[in-house]
Design a protein around this motif. Sequence first.
Motif, PDB file in Angstrom:
ATOM      1  N   LEU A   1      -2.923  -1.691 -10.100  1.00  0.00           N
ATOM      2  CA  LEU A   1      -1.881  -2.699 -10.317  1.00  0.00           C
ATOM      3  C   LEU A   1      -0.762  -2.161 -11.202  1.00  0.00           C
ATOM      4  N   LEU A   2      -1.093  -1.249 -12.122  1.00  0.00           N
ATOM      5  CA  LEU A   2      -0.050  -0.618 -12.932  1.00  0.00           C
ATOM      6  C   LEU A   2       0.775   0.339 -12.086  1.00  0.00           C
ATOM      7  N   LEU A   3       0.111   1.060 -11.193  1.00  0.00           N
ATOM      8  CA  LEU A   3       0.835   1.941 -10.280  1.00  0.00           C
ATOM      9  C   LEU A   3       1.846   1.150  -9.466  1.00  0.00           C
ATOM     10  N   ALA A   4       1.414   0.017  -8.942  1.00  0.00           N
ATOM     11  CA  ALA A   4       2.325  -0.827  -8.162  1.00  0.00           C
ATOM     12  C   ALA A   4       3.489  -1.323  -9.016  1.00  0.00           C
ATOM     13  N   ALA A   5       3.210  -1.640 -10.281  1.00  0.00           N
ATOM     14  CA  ALA A   5       4.271  -2.115 -11.171  1.00  0.00           C
ATOM     15  C   ALA A   5       5.299  -1.026 -11.437  1.00  0.00           C
ATOM     16  N   PHE A   6       4.845   0.205 -11.615  1.00  0.00           N
ATOM     17  CA  PHE A   6       5.771   1.314 -11.844  1.00  0.00           C
ATOM     18  C   PHE A   6       6.685   1.516 -10.635  1.00  0.00           C
ATOM     19  N   VAL A   7       6.105   1.522  -9.451  1.00  0.00           N
ATOM     20  CA  VAL A   7       6.908   1.710  -8.243  1.00  0.00           C
ATOM     21  C   VAL A   7       7.875   0.541  -8.061  1.00  0.00           C
ATOM     22  N   SER A   8       7.423  -0.655  -8.398  1.00  0.00           N
ATOM     23  CA  SER A   8       8.256  -1.845  -8.235  1.00  0.00           C
ATOM     24  C   SER A   8       9.496  -1.811  -9.115  1.00  0.00           C
ATOM     25  N   LEU A   9       9.451  -1.079 -10.213  1.00  0.00           N
ATOM     26  CA  LEU A   9      10.640  -0.965 -11.054  1.00  0.00           C
ATOM     27  C   LEU A   9      11.818  -0.398 -10.269  1.00  0.00           C
TER      28      LEU A   9
END
Length: 378
Positions: A292-300
């Motif tokens: 979920l953190l990986l997805a948050a980083f990409v979402s930035l």
Amino acid sequence: MLLSVTIKNYKSIHSLTLSLRYAEGKAPNGYKEMEQLPFLEEGSIRGVPCLAMYGSNASGKSNIIQAIQSLIEVVRSGYEPELIIPNALQSEEDRSSIEIEFTTNLGLFYYAITVDRIKIIDEQLTKDGKLIFSRPLRSTDLEQLATLLYPAERIVKIVAEQGGNRIPLLQVFGRYYVGVSNDIAAAYSFITDNIKVYPHAPSSEDGEHLPLEFITPMLRKFDFDVVRMEMKKDRRIILYRLDDERNEVGFDLQEESSGLQRTVVLLGIMLRVLRLGTILIIDDLNQSLHPLLLAAFVSLFKDRRYNTSNAQLIFTSHNTDLLDQDILRVSEIGIVNRSRHQGTRVKRLADFKGIRNVTNFRKQYLYGSFDGIPFPYI
């Protein structure tokens, strides 16, 4: 904005092009109001904000990133044979080349450099399809570059004195004689300053210039209980949490988990890239990160609230959860494969027939529809 990189005869790569152009034809309906950016625009040119590369171990994903880093090092510091290592299985070929296509506020640029095991063989820079210079300099190049301050005779002398067979002309005129051409200076600056590559995972050692005042609120959004951060005179980063009595207690970042250390460093790097509108390239982005953190980083980089300056993220990953979260589009996922005869090659999902943005990318990828996965047997 980075549009493409073409690599020939480098490590496991015979010849491949990594494209970051938007490849879905027509823009989605209502794209200007979409929360997630389907593409970036500079004039009439559209590129993608993210490109994720998936593939088996030893498929050559890291070699693609290392080739880009090698290009930056050659342009910045000059060519050394150990920087560009040819494909050992192509024994008859001793020339390697790297080409890059990008845009700046001055136009569409293309730069290419070719080397053998000793020296630079060819070099070329164009803008909007018009040749700026080639190596060796031709009379037409001199006529175009010549100015009152830098007449043709002086340019010839500069090249003779400083343009050795291991020094790119882009470095000579883009770094030391910037008055010769604004276009050359812009191309040099883009390659050496605008592309930040991490061939290996960033660590807390990369945190020296982190914008801590911006990282702290983002850490809270990422669900970490950090109320404040500061950097000591000895360059140590201290994180503060609240105890049961609401008093601040400091913790050295170096003593925290590898996941939190990596989150802090990545946030600092990414927030800076997003602010400047530059390009970030990271190998193995998912290392030590919760999915979920990986997805948050990409979402930035996909969220138009944060990506207001056309920043781009290129990364490799083995975490397939990201393929099932409606974040990446078909133009933003590249599948890397390797074979003995073709070497490393990359193909985006947009290049596969019948693949649409509503497709379950993760299921299809793990099923083997795109290749790029191992087939172990025990």
